[in-house]
Design a protein around this motif. Structure first.
Motif, mmCIF file in Angstrom:
data_model
loop_
_atom_site.group_PDB
_atom_site.id
_atom_site.type_symbol
_atom_site.label_atom_id
_atom_site.label_comp_id
_atom_site.label_asym_id
_atom_site.label_seq_id
_atom_site.Cartn_x
_atom_site.Cartn_y
_atom_site.Cartn_z
ATOM 1 N N MET A 1 0.838 -1.210 0.000
ATOM 2 C CA MET A 1 0.000 0.000 0.000
ATOM 3 C C MET A 1 0.872 1.258 0.000
ATOM 4 O O MET A 1 1.696 1.447 0.880
ATOM 5 N N ASN A 2 0.751 2.094 -0.996
ATOM 6 C CA ASN A 2 1.540 3.314 -1.092
ATOM 7 C C ASN A 2 1.017 4.370 -0.114
ATOM 8 O O ASN A 2 -0.182 4.599 -0.018
ATOM 9 N N GLY A 3 1.928 5.038 0.616
ATOM 10 C CA GLY A 3 1.518 6.024 1.603
ATOM 11 C C GLY A 3 0.778 7.197 0.997
ATOM 12 O O GLY A 3 -0.079 7.792 1.624
ATOM 13 N N GLN A 4 1.115 7.563 -0.245
ATOM 14 C CA GLN A 4 0.487 8.707 -0.907
ATOM 15 C C GLN A 4 -0.898 8.360 -1.432
ATOM 16 O O GLN A 4 -1.795 9.166 -1.427
ATOM 17 N N ILE A 5 -0.981 7.145 -1.944
ATOM 18 C CA ILE A 5 -2.217 6.768 -2.636
ATOM 19 C C ILE A 5 -3.152 6.094 -1.642
ATOM 20 O O ILE A 5 -2.806 5.120 -1.010
ATOM 21 N N ARG A 6 -4.338 6.643 -1.578
ATOM 22 C CA ARG A 6 -5.307 6.184 -0.599
ATOM 23 C C ARG A 6 -5.927 4.850 -1.022
ATOM 24 O O ARG A 6 -6.270 4.651 -2.183
ATOM 25 N N HIS A 7 -6.075 3.946 -0.076
ATOM 26 C CA HIS A 7 -6.855 2.730 -0.305
ATOM 27 C C HIS A 7 -8.082 2.826 0.595
ATOM 28 O O HIS A 7 -7.990 2.642 1.801
ATOM 29 N N SER A 8 -9.192 3.166 -0.005
ATOM 30 C CA SER A 8 -10.413 3.443 0.748
ATOM 31 C C SER A 8 -11.099 2.152 1.153
ATOM 32 O O SER A 8 -11.528 1.375 0.289
ATOM 33 N N GLN A 9 -11.223 1.969 2.461
ATOM 34 C CA GLN A 9 -11.859 0.745 2.938
ATOM 35 C C GLN A 9 -13.359 0.949 3.131
ATOM 36 O O GLN A 9 -13.855 2.073 3.086
ATOM 37 N N MET A 10 -14.025 -0.162 3.390
ATOM 38 C CA MET A 10 -15.489 -0.123 3.562
ATOM 39 C C MET A 10 -15.822 -0.269 5.047
ATOM 40 O O MET A 10 -15.027 -0.803 5.810
ATOM 41 N N LEU A 11 -17.003 0.153 5.396
ATOM 42 C CA LEU A 11 -17.466 -0.031 6.775
ATOM 43 C C LEU A 11 -18.468 -1.185 6.798
ATOM 44 O O LEU A 11 -19.560 -1.073 6.240
ATOM 45 N N ILE A 12 -18.045 -2.287 7.404
ATOM 46 C CA ILE A 12 -18.968 -3.423 7.558
ATOM 47 C C ILE A 12 -18.914 -3.891 9.005
ATOM 48 O O ILE A 12 -17.835 -4.169 9.529
ATOM 49 N N ASP A 13 -20.070 -3.924 9.644
ATOM 50 C CA ASP A 13 -20.185 -4.417 11.019
ATOM 51 C C ASP A 13 -19.223 -3.699 11.968
ATOM 52 O O ASP A 13 -18.539 -4.331 12.781
ATOM 53 N N GLY A 14 -19.150 -2.386 11.803
ATOM 54 C CA GLY A 14 -18.338 -1.589 12.726
ATOM 55 C C GLY A 14 -16.841 -1.638 12.472
ATOM 56 O O GLY A 14 -16.067 -1.122 13.278
ATOM 57 N N GLN A 15 -16.408 -2.245 11.380
ATOM 58 C CA GLN A 15 -14.974 -2.324 11.083
ATOM 59 C C GLN A 15 -14.702 -1.765 9.700
ATOM 60 O O GLN A 15 -15.490 -1.983 8.784
ATOM 61 N N MET A 16 -13.549 -1.074 9.553
ATOM 62 C CA MET A 16 -13.113 -0.647 8.227
ATOM 63 C C MET A 16 -12.369 -1.837 7.608
ATOM 64 O O MET A 16 -11.384 -2.317 8.183
ATOM 65 N N VAL A 17 -12.862 -2.288 6.467
ATOM 66 C CA VAL A 17 -12.304 -3.533 5.897
ATOM 67 C C VAL A 17 -12.087 -3.396 4.384
ATOM 68 O O VAL A 17 -12.716 -2.574 3.720
ATOM 69 N N ALA A 18 -11.190 -4.249 3.880
ATOM 70 C CA ALA A 18 -11.038 -4.407 2.427
ATOM 71 C C ALA A 18 -12.109 -5.394 1.959
ATOM 72 O O ALA A 18 -12.843 -5.956 2.772
ATOM 73 N N SER A 19 -12.188 -5.610 0.644
ATOM 74 C CA SER A 19 -13.201 -6.573 0.183
ATOM 75 C C SER A 19 -12.683 -7.993 0.399
ATOM 76 O O SER A 19 -11.473 -8.212 0.519
ATOM 77 N N GLU A 20 -13.611 -8.922 0.443
ATOM 78 C CA GLU A 20 -13.225 -10.326 0.659
ATOM 79 C C GLU A 20 -12.307 -10.818 -0.447
ATOM 80 O O GLU A 20 -11.411 -11.612 -0.214
ATOM 81 N N SER A 21 -12.543 -10.314 -1.668
ATOM 82 C CA SER A 21 -11.739 -10.762 -2.812
ATOM 83 C C SER A 21 -10.348 -10.141 -2.796
ATOM 84 O O SER A 21 -9.460 -10.584 -3.512
ATOM 85 N N GLY A 22 -10.157 -9.074 -2.004
ATOM 86 C CA GLY A 22 -8.861 -8.372 -2.005
ATOM 87 C C GLY A 22 -8.695 -7.471 -3.217
ATOM 88 O O GLY A 22 -7.621 -6.912 -3.444
ATOM 89 N N GLU A 23 -9.744 -7.303 -4.003
ATOM 90 C CA GLU A 23 -9.620 -6.462 -5.205
ATOM 91 C C GLU A 23 -9.943 -5.007 -4.906
ATOM 92 O O GLU A 23 -10.756 -4.703 -4.032
ATOM 93 N N TRP A 24 -9.282 -4.133 -5.693
ATOM 94 C CA TRP A 24 -9.467 -2.683 -5.529
ATOM 95 C C TRP A 24 -9.821 -2.067 -6.875
ATOM 96 O O TRP A 24 -9.378 -2.539 -7.923
#
Ligand code: NAP
Length: 484
Positions: A1-24
């Motif tokens: 994950m690049n510090g400059q480039i944001r990886h926007s996570q999702m809010l599911i069940d009170g947690q910020m998470v990536a997708s299950e597939s790991g795709e962006w």
């Protein structure tokens, strides 16, 4: 994950998470095509997790005192204001909308939340004298889990607004932001995670297919609210009907008329016509009055002044406070708008200004299109009847009121209309006869919270921005109590 480039996570069940597939999904800055961030590409499995969390959280949320719910919703609004600068910078780069006008979006988002936060005790039932031996009352109950899907033109404003009324009515929410401009949703997600009970708001990013479709088809979701285009609105109605009986409200596109009568000053009409096109958003606003209907006696003067004003608009970096217009939101949308400009040329409309990429090194990359004005447009032409959702204004000429009304009502859309005359009878007659859901007389563009906003015909179903929206997230139950 690049510090400059944001990886926007999702809010599911009170947690910020990536997708299950790991795709962006990559998100670019439409002003220069540089990748500025990635959003999680939610799969149907992610949506199912979000709905399950929302279903678990909803009963306790609904059981809370409405004023307690309102307090938390207000806190979300305040937290959004506290992060306004961060949201704004990100949103401007993610959408291409100009910063000066975008400032209003963050404030609008917070205001919408506060408006609904104050209405909790208005979710009232009735007592009905239907028989003398019973007490008949109605109560309003939340649907449960509400699915909300929003478009790209005002991402944070729509996302924040989208959760406010369903929450105040006691529902939990699964929200899908737009894939083209998804990055600010992470900030809203973090705020909701920190303030609201776990699972009450869930935010899943991703494409219409599969993410949006999985929300619409989920059997637990019985209430869907969608803001976007007519074709997607129709697809959502079809998909929902295939999977259950669902209540749906739709805020869809517009091909809105601004109608100028002969008693008006041409300079004034030119000024309001250019303002009401929302060039600061490259015309990408559902309420833009993209059809300017001018009485023949004013037509030449108004057209001349409109072209002069449009030519003066300063195109430039959306982050520069001096810029008055930025690029279109995405390559796909840019190509669509350009093809509509070409269809106007093919069908014989007269190009008075724009229609091409602006000159200059800074416009070589990005989705730039000059502000564009066509005259000699009629309702049979594609550009005269279809929403372009870009910086393209079509100017029509009319002879008498009947013709003005016929042109105004000639499309399948019916969102807004703006009528300009100082003759009160003419103004009210037109306002009554125009087939649009939101009408301004000697005004345009402004929204007034508390008054219902929404479209006639293909522009939508249901009303937002007022009590009707809040009550629209409830179902009515009748209770009959035997007195004797
Ligand atoms: P859109 O293409 O209809 O997309 C809107 C949202 O729906 C996006 O989040 C999109 O996902 C999602 N979506 C696409 N296909 C779907 C499907 N089959 N099932 C479920 N969700 C699906 O609209 P847009 O281009 O973003 O926005 C422009 C349109 O919105 C214009 O027509 C404009 O007039 C209208 N609009 C109306 C209002 C109003 O209040 N009436 C306000 C603003 C905008 P992706 O992320 O994949 O695109």
């Amino acid at each position: 994950m690049n510090g400059q480039i944001r990886h926007s996570q999702m809010l599911i069940d009170g947690q910020m998470v990536a997708s299950e597939s790991g795709e962006w999904l990559a998100s670019d800055n439409p002003a220069n095509e540089e990748i500025i961030g990635y959003s999680a590409a939610a799969t149907a499995a992610d949506v199912h997790k979000a709905v399950a969390a929302a279903e678990r959280a909803q009963p306790a949320w609904a059981a809370m005192d409405p004023n307690a719910r309102g307090k938390l919703v207000r806190q979300v609004a305040q937290a959004l204001r506290a992060r306004a600068d961060e949201v704004l910078k990100l949103e401007v780069q993610d959408t291409g909308n100009t910063i000066t006008k975008m400032k209003g979006d963050v404030e609008h988002a917070a205001h919408a939340m506060e408006f609904f936060a104050g209405l909790g005790t208005e979710i009232k039932g009735e007592t009905i004298p239907a028989s003398s031996e019973n007490l008949h009352i109605t109560v309003r109950e939340p649907y449960g889990v509400v699915g909300r899907i929003v478009p790209f033109n005002h991402p944070i404003k729509f996302a924040a607004h989208a959760i406010a009324a369903p929450l105040m009515a006691g529902n939990s929410v699964v929200l899908k932001p737009p894939e083209q401009s998804p990055l600010s949703a992470e900030i809203l997600g973090e705020i909701c995670r920190d303030i609201l009970p776990r699972g009450v708001v869930n935010i899943v990013t991703g494409n219409g297919m599969p993410t949006g479709d999985a929300i619409v088809r989920h059997p637990v979701i019985k209430r869907i609210a969608f803001t976007g285009s007519v074709p997607t609105g129709m697809a959502i109605q079809r998909a929902a009907a295939e999977t259950g009986i669902k209540a749906i409200t739709l805020e869809l596109g517009g091909k809105n008329p601004l109608i100028a009568f002969p008693d008006m000053d041409p300079d004034k009409i030119a000024e309001v016509a250019v303002n009401a096109m929302n060039f600061a958003w490259s015309g990408q606003s559902c309420g833009s009055t993209s059809r300017l209907l001018v009485h023949e006696s004013l037509h030449a003067a108004v057209l001349k002044r409109v072209v002069e004003r449009v030519a003066e608009l300063r195109l430039g970096d959306p982050l520069d406070p001096n810029s008055q217009m930025g690029p279109l939101n995405s390559r796909r949308h840019y190509e669509r708008v350009c093809s509509m400009v070409q269809s106007g040329l093919n069908e014989g409309a007269t190009l008075k200004h724009g229609g091409k990429r602006p000159l200059g090194k800074q416009f070589e990359k990005g989705y730039w299109l000059e502000p564009t004005v066509f005259s000699d447009v009629n309702s049979k032409m594609y550009i005269g009847r279809e929403e372009i959702f870009g910086p393209v204004l079509s100017v029509f000429s009319w002879r008498d009121e009947a013709e003005a009304l016929a042109i105004a009502n000639s499309t399948e859309y019916g969102l807004t209309a703006s009528i300009w005359t100082n003759d009160i009878k003419t103004a009210l007659r037109m306002a009554r006869n125009v087939k649009s859901g939101y009408v301004w007389i000697n005004g345009a563009s402004s929204h007034f919270y508390g008054t219902p906003f929404g479209g006639f015909k293909n522009s939508g179903l249901g009303r937002e921005e007022g009590l009707e929206e809040l009550l629209g997230y409830t179902e009515t139950k009748s209770i009959h109590m035997k007195l004797a």
